[in-house]
Design a protein around this motif. Structure first.
Motif, PDB file in Angstrom:
ATOM      1  N   ALA A  94      -8.859   1.939   1.680  1.00 19.94           N
ATOM      2  CA  ALA A  94      -8.009   2.394   1.825  1.00 19.94           C
ATOM      3  C   ALA A  94      -8.651   4.047   2.088  1.00 19.94           C
ATOM      4  O   ALA A  94      -7.505   4.541   2.834  1.00 19.94           O
ATOM      5  CB  ALA A  94      -7.387   2.526   0.405  1.00 19.94           C
ATOM      6  N   ASP A  95      -9.037   4.413   0.886  1.00 12.53           N
ATOM      7  CA  ASP A  95     -10.198   6.117   1.522  1.00 12.53           C
ATOM      8  C   ASP A  95     -10.384   5.981   2.450  1.00 12.53           C
ATOM      9  O   ASP A  95     -10.108   7.161   3.342  1.00 12.53           O
ATOM     10  CB  ASP A  95     -11.264   6.192   0.524  1.00 12.53           C
ATOM     11  N   LEU A  96     -10.320   5.451   3.744  1.00 11.80           N
ATOM     12  CA  LEU A  96     -11.282   5.845   5.013  1.00 11.80           C
ATOM     13  C   LEU A  96     -10.487   5.259   5.955  1.00 11.80           C
ATOM     14  O   LEU A  96     -10.257   5.746   7.086  1.00 11.80           O
ATOM     15  CB  LEU A  96     -12.350   4.270   5.496  1.00 11.80           C
ATOM     16  N   ASN A  97      -9.299   4.782   5.031  1.00 10.90           N
ATOM     17  CA  ASN A  97      -7.978   4.785   5.876  1.00 10.90           C
ATOM     18  C   ASN A  97      -7.003   4.991   5.804  1.00 10.90           C
ATOM     19  O   ASN A  97      -5.299   4.607   5.943  1.00 10.90           O
ATOM     20  CB  ASN A  97      -8.316   2.639   6.686  1.00 10.90           C
ATOM     21  N   ALA A  98      -6.513   6.006   5.150  1.00 13.88           N
ATOM     22  CA  ALA A  98      -5.274   6.378   4.767  1.00 13.88           C
ATOM     23  C   ALA A  98      -4.547   6.868   5.812  1.00 13.88           C
ATOM     24  O   ALA A  98      -3.568   6.521   4.566  1.00 13.88           O
ATOM     25  CB  ALA A  98      -5.852   7.827   3.313  1.00 13.88           C
ATOM     26  N   ASP A  99      -4.739   7.384   6.654  1.00 12.43           N
ATOM     27  CA  ASP A  99      -4.302   7.493   7.915  1.00 12.43           C
ATOM     28  C   ASP A  99      -3.182   6.725   8.157  1.00 12.43           C
ATOM     29  O   ASP A  99      -2.191   6.792   8.854  1.00 12.43           O
ATOM     30  CB  ASP A  99      -4.270   7.968   8.976  1.00 12.43           C
ATOM     31  N   LYS A 100      -3.791   5.117   7.827  1.00 11.50           N
ATOM     32  CA  LYS A 100      -3.147   3.998   8.447  1.00 11.50           C
ATOM     33  C   LYS A 100      -2.152   3.207   7.330  1.00 11.50           C
ATOM     34  O   LYS A 100      -0.892   2.006   7.130  1.00 11.50           O
ATOM     35  CB  LYS A 100      -4.008   2.324   9.018  1.00 11.50           C
ATOM     36  N   LEU A 101      -1.864   3.745   6.511  1.00  7.92           N
ATOM     37  CA  LEU A 101      -1.098   3.660   4.760  1.00  7.92           C
ATOM     38  C   LEU A 101       0.431   4.097   5.070  1.00  7.92           C
ATOM     39  O   LEU A 101       0.245   5.644   5.589  1.00  7.92           O
ATOM     40  CB  LEU A 101      -1.992   3.307   4.026  1.00  7.92           C
ATOM     41  N   PRO A 102       1.213   3.540   4.387  1.00  3.71           N
ATOM     42  CA  PRO A 102       1.308   2.414   4.038  1.00  3.71           C
ATOM     43  C   PRO A 102       1.334   1.299   4.933  1.00  3.71           C
ATOM     44  O   PRO A 102       1.608   1.685   5.644  1.00  3.71           O
ATOM     45  CB  PRO A 102       2.197   1.980   3.007  1.00  3.71           C
ATOM     46  N   LEU A 103       0.792  -0.250   4.895  1.00  8.88           N
ATOM     47  CA  LEU A 103       0.899  -0.959   5.765  1.00  8.88           C
ATOM     48  C   LEU A 103       2.525  -1.908   5.589  1.00  8.88           C
ATOM     49  O   LEU A 103       3.012  -2.346   7.105  1.00  8.88           O
ATOM     50  CB  LEU A 103       0.132  -2.299   4.883  1.00  8.88           C
ATOM     51  N   ASP A 104       3.450  -0.659   5.032  1.00  5.43           N
ATOM     52  CA  ASP A 104       4.879  -1.826   4.991  1.00  5.43           C
ATOM     53  C   ASP A 104       5.767  -0.195   4.278  1.00  5.43           C
ATOM     54  O   ASP A 104       5.451   0.324   3.693  1.00  5.43           O
ATOM     55  CB  ASP A 104       5.285  -2.855   4.459  1.00  5.43           C
ATOM     56  N   ALA A 105       5.784   0.252   5.335  1.00  2.00           N
ATOM     57  CA  ALA A 105       7.339   1.772   5.003  1.00  2.00           C
ATOM     58  C   ALA A 105       8.488   1.496   4.534  1.00  2.00           C
ATOM     59  O   ALA A 105       8.820   2.470   4.649  1.00  2.00           O
ATOM     60  CB  ALA A 105       6.417   2.532   5.403  1.00  2.00           C
ATOM     61  N   TYR A 131       0.613  -1.517   0.124  1.00  2.00           N
ATOM     62  CA  TYR A 131      -0.226  -0.061   0.572  1.00  2.00           C
ATOM     63  C   TYR A 131       0.521   1.455  -0.324  1.00  2.00           C
ATOM     64  O   TYR A 131       0.297   2.309   0.365  1.00  2.00           O
ATOM     65  CB  TYR A 131      -1.138   0.295   0.984  1.00  2.00           C
ATOM     66  N   GLN A 132       2.522   1.428  -0.161  1.00  2.03           N
ATOM     67  CA  GLN A 132       2.450   2.607  -0.547  1.00  2.03           C
ATOM     68  C   GLN A 132       2.439   2.903  -1.710  1.00  2.03           C
ATOM     69  O   GLN A 132       2.586   4.247  -2.344  1.00  2.03           O
ATOM     70  CB  GLN A 132       4.169   2.123  -0.757  1.00  2.03           C
ATOM     71  N   ALA A 133       1.946   2.013  -2.769  1.00  6.67           N
ATOM     72  CA  ALA A 133       1.000   2.691  -4.139  1.00  6.67           C
ATOM     73  C   ALA A 133       0.053   2.211  -4.528  1.00  6.67           C
ATOM     74  O   ALA A 133      -0.470   0.897  -4.194  1.00  6.67           O
ATOM     75  CB  ALA A 133       1.980   2.329  -4.873  1.00  6.67           C
ATOM     76  N   TYR A 134      -0.918   2.871  -4.419  1.00  8.74           N
ATOM     77  CA  TYR A 134      -2.579   2.602  -4.660  1.00  8.74           C
ATOM     78  C   TYR A 134      -2.776   3.678  -5.413  1.00  8.74           C
ATOM     79  O   TYR A 134      -2.749   4.917  -5.246  1.00  8.74           O
ATOM     80  CB  TYR A 134      -3.048   2.121  -3.354  1.00  8.74           C
ATOM     81  N   ASN A 135      -4.490   3.497  -6.173  1.00  7.22           N
ATOM     82  CA  ASN A 135      -5.031   4.372  -6.932  1.00  7.22           C
ATOM     83  C   ASN A 135      -6.640   3.762  -6.447  1.00  7.22           C
ATOM     84  O   ASN A 135      -7.211   2.980  -6.916  1.00  7.22           O
ATOM     85  CB  ASN A 135      -4.768   4.330  -8.317  1.00  7.22           C
TER      86      ASN A 135
END
Length: 206
Positions: A186-197, A169-173
């Motif tokens: 993803a839109d509702l949880n944008a603050d939790k992304l990326p899942l692996d940084a 989830y470093q890249a998504y559309n």
């Protein structure tokens, strides 16, 4: 057989190759003859093998991928099939999501992707699919959406890393998703992304 002629009278002779180098006399004029060695036909010149641009690209991709991912801790090349390779299976040890039995997202840390280099490669993007479940806006059971960003000059190694960045989830559309439910999540949880940084590029990658 060795075929030759008398140098004095022109009488033609033909004898087995075992007589090469022996002396004899011409039956026509009596001149002394030296039976010549057999004539060895010249070998046909070896023509260099001309590789197609696609063949050369596949060879270069395979060599680079072996080198770059040999010791990568989070991306592993499971298999390379073809001669030269045109089908890859890649394992990713990356934090991401899959659906639980109720269809809700839950953590998954091991993923397997397949990358098929078609006859139109590199002009067209490889055909990329996930072999393990995933919950992602731009990935479904039949495809990983990489075509919109592909150019013929892109390295296959870069694409392998880019798929990892999608998994993380470093890249998504979310504007044109393959999985609408994952896009909404993803839109509702944008603050939790990326899942692996983590930086997923191998240390040896240029």
């Amino acid at each position: 057989m060795i075929s030759f002629a008398c140098q004095r009278c022109g009488k033609s002779f033909s004898v087995p190759e075992a007589y090469a180098g022996r002396s004899a006399r011409c039956k026509s004029c009596g001149s002394e003859l030296k039976i010549p060695a057999p004539v060895v036909p010249a070998e046909a010149p070896v023509r260099p093998v001309t590789l197609s641009p696609r063949h050369r690209r596949l060879l270069a991709d395979a060599e680079q991928i072996r080198r770059l991912f040999a010791d990568c801790p989070h991306i592993r090349i499971v298999s390379m099939q073809g001669d030269p390779p045109d089908l890859y299976e890649v394992e990713y040890q990356i934090s991401s999501l899959e659906r639980d039995p109720r269809g809700k997202p839950r953590p998954r840390n091991l993923h397997l992707a397949q990358i098929q280099l078609t006859l139109d490669y590199p002009r067209l993007a490889p055909r990329c699919t996930m072999l393990t479940p995933i919950f992602h806006p731009n990935i479904n059971q039949s495809t990983i959406c990489v075509g919109d960003h592909w150019t013929a000059g892109e390295r296959l190694a870069d694409l392998i890393v880019r798929i990892g960045e999608m998994i993380a989830y470093q890249a998504y559309n979310i504007r044109s998703p393959l999985d609408g439910e994952a896009a909404m999540w993803a839109d509702l949880n944008a603050d939790k992304l990326p899942l692996d940084a983590r930086n997923l590029r191998p240390a040896t990658m240029e």
